[in-house]
Design a protein around this motif. Structure first.
Motif, PDB file in Angstrom:
ATOM      1  N   ILE A  67       0.841  -1.209   0.000  1.00 56.66           N
ATOM      2  CA  ILE A  67       0.000   0.000   0.000  1.00 56.66           C
ATOM      3  C   ILE A  67       0.869   1.249   0.000  1.00 56.66           C
ATOM      4  O   ILE A  67       0.643   2.184  -0.776  1.00 56.66           O
ATOM      5  N   ILE A  68       1.864   1.284   0.873  1.00 59.03           N
ATOM      6  CA  ILE A  68       2.734   2.463   0.963  1.00 59.03           C
ATOM      7  C   ILE A  68       3.469   2.680  -0.353  1.00 59.03           C
ATOM      8  O   ILE A  68       3.543   3.800  -0.868  1.00 59.03           O
ATOM      9  N   GLY A  69       4.022   1.607  -0.910  1.00 56.20           N
ATOM     10  CA  GLY A  69       4.747   1.732  -2.180  1.00 56.20           C
ATOM     11  C   GLY A  69       3.860   2.169  -3.322  1.00 56.20           C
ATOM     12  O   GLY A  69       4.239   3.010  -4.143  1.00 56.20           O
ATOM     13  N   GLY A  87       6.356  18.316  -2.472  1.00 56.16           N
ATOM     14  CA  GLY A  87       5.965  18.386  -1.066  1.00 56.16           C
ATOM     15  C   GLY A  87       4.498  18.071  -0.873  1.00 56.16           C
ATOM     16  O   GLY A  87       4.122  17.348   0.062  1.00 56.16           O
ATOM     17  N   LEU A  88       3.658  18.588  -1.734  1.00 56.75           N
ATOM     18  CA  LEU A  88       2.227  18.304  -1.662  1.00 56.75           C
ATOM     19  C   LEU A  88       1.938  16.827  -1.937  1.00 56.75           C
ATOM     20  O   LEU A  88       1.117  16.214  -1.256  1.00 56.75           O
ATOM     21  N   ALA A  89       2.638  16.259  -2.924  1.00 57.27           N
ATOM     22  CA  ALA A  89       2.454  14.836  -3.231  1.00 57.27           C
ATOM     23  C   ALA A  89       2.906  13.958  -2.059  1.00 57.27           C
ATOM     24  O   ALA A  89       2.255  12.960  -1.740  1.00 57.27           O
ATOM     25  N   SER A  93       0.490  11.539  -0.013  1.00 57.05           N
ATOM     26  CA  SER A  93       0.861  10.133   0.039  1.00 57.05           C
ATOM     27  C   SER A  93       0.870   9.611   1.474  1.00 57.05           C
ATOM     28  O   SER A  93       0.344   8.525   1.747  1.00 57.05           O
ATOM     29  N   VAL A  94       1.427  10.375   2.390  1.00 59.18           N
ATOM     30  CA  VAL A  94       1.473   9.956   3.794  1.00 59.18           C
ATOM     31  C   VAL A  94       0.069   9.881   4.380  1.00 59.18           C
ATOM     32  O   VAL A  94      -0.281   8.915   5.071  1.00 59.18           O
ATOM     33  N   VAL A  95      -0.749  10.876   4.105  1.00 61.48           N
ATOM     34  CA  VAL A  95      -2.099  10.895   4.669  1.00 61.48           C
ATOM     35  C   VAL A  95      -2.944   9.745   4.133  1.00 61.48           C
ATOM     36  O   VAL A  95      -3.579   9.012   4.895  1.00 61.48           O
ATOM     37  N   ILE A 101      -3.948   2.207   5.695  1.00 60.31           N
ATOM     38  CA  ILE A 101      -3.368   1.222   6.610  1.00 60.31           C
ATOM     39  C   ILE A 101      -4.248   1.028   7.829  1.00 60.31           C
ATOM     40  O   ILE A 101      -4.439  -0.094   8.310  1.00 60.31           O
ATOM     41  N   ILE A 102      -4.826   2.092   8.347  1.00 63.14           N
ATOM     42  CA  ILE A 102      -5.725   1.964   9.503  1.00 63.14           C
ATOM     43  C   ILE A 102      -6.938   1.117   9.138  1.00 63.14           C
ATOM     44  O   ILE A 102      -7.322   0.206   9.871  1.00 63.14           O
ATOM     45  N   VAL A 103      -7.541   1.381   7.989  1.00 60.41           N
ATOM     46  CA  VAL A 103      -8.721   0.620   7.565  1.00 60.41           C
ATOM     47  C   VAL A 103      -8.344  -0.833   7.274  1.00 60.41           C
ATOM     48  O   VAL A 103      -9.026  -1.770   7.720  1.00 60.41           O
ATOM     49  N   LEU A 104      -7.239  -1.038   6.553  1.00 59.87           N
ATOM     50  CA  LEU A 104      -6.822  -2.394   6.237  1.00 59.87           C
ATOM     51  C   LEU A 104      -6.382  -3.164   7.470  1.00 59.87           C
ATOM     52  O   LEU A 104      -6.555  -4.382   7.536  1.00 59.87           O
ATOM     53  N   ASP A 105      -5.823  -2.481   8.455  1.00 64.58           N
ATOM     54  CA  ASP A 105      -5.417  -3.145   9.688  1.00 64.58           C
ATOM     55  C   ASP A 105      -6.620  -3.754  10.390  1.00 64.58           C
ATOM     56  O   ASP A 105      -6.576  -4.897  10.841  1.00 64.58           O
ATOM     57  N   VAL A 106      -7.693  -3.005  10.457  1.00 63.72           N
ATOM     58  CA  VAL A 106      -8.918  -3.528  11.076  1.00 63.72           C
ATOM     59  C   VAL A 106      -9.426  -4.735  10.299  1.00 63.72           C
ATOM     60  O   VAL A 106      -9.750  -5.781  10.881  1.00 63.72           O
ATOM     61  N   LEU A 107      -9.487  -4.631   8.981  1.00 68.00           N
ATOM     62  CA  LEU A 107      -9.979  -5.742   8.165  1.00 68.00           C
ATOM     63  C   LEU A 107      -9.061  -6.963   8.234  1.00 68.00           C
ATOM     64  O   LEU A 107      -9.538  -8.099   8.325  1.00 68.00           O
ATOM     65  N   LEU A 108      -7.756  -6.738   8.217  1.00 68.17           N
ATOM     66  CA  LEU A 108      -6.822  -7.856   8.262  1.00 68.17           C
ATOM     67  C   LEU A 108      -6.826  -8.540   9.622  1.00 68.17           C
ATOM     68  O   LEU A 108      -6.720  -9.765   9.703  1.00 68.17           O
ATOM     69  N   ILE A 109      -6.950  -7.781  10.691  1.00 65.76           N
ATOM     70  CA  ILE A 109      -7.016  -8.394  12.020  1.00 65.76           C
ATOM     71  C   ILE A 109      -8.278  -9.235  12.144  1.00 65.76           C
ATOM     72  O   ILE A 109      -8.242 -10.355  12.674  1.00 65.76           O
TER      73      ILE A 109
END
Length: 121
Positions: A67-69, A87-89, A93-95, A101-109
């Motif tokens: 996901i990050i990549g 800088g804007l990109a 990208s971080v946001v 990752i937060i949403v996928l973490d819940v689903l993956l757990i």
């Protein structure tokens, strides 16, 4: 594509490095406190070890790396406003990566606990 593959492989490797560092740090603190032997420490640390407690969370980090990549590559390649656009990109990208990752973490757990019910606490 190399950025995505690198992120997908690097995060599980970093997870393994941190896991082994934690084991070594735990041994050092236990050795200083009670002079516990390394063999006994490893035996007790892995006494209740199951692959279902280790493998799915480690593989989960490869999904996070993907996901990050992917998100950083997408925003990085689609910027066109010079340094300010980069800088804007990067900020976008971080946001977006963090939210995904937060949403996928819940689903993956939830899916890990569904497929590996023994690993649920």
């Amino acid at each position: 594509m190399p950025r995505i593959v690198a992120c997908t492989l690097a995060l599980p490797l970093l997870t393994l490095f941190v896991d082994f560092s934690a084991l070594l740090g735990g041994f050092l603190s236990e050795y200083l406190a009670s002079r516990l032997s390394f063999q006994l420490y490893i035996f007790r640390a892995f006494d209740h070890f199951e692959w279902s407690n280790f493998l799915p969370p480690t593989l989960k980090t490869s999904i996070f790396g993907f996901i990050i990549g992917t998100v950083s590559a997408f925003f990085g390649y689609n910027t066109n406003e010079g340094a300010q656009g980069v800088g804007l990109a990067a900020t976008r990208s971080v946001v977006i990566s963090s939210l995904l990752i937060i949403v996928l973490d819940v689903l993956l757990i939830k899916s890990i606990f569904f497929f590996f019910p023994d690993s649920a606490l």
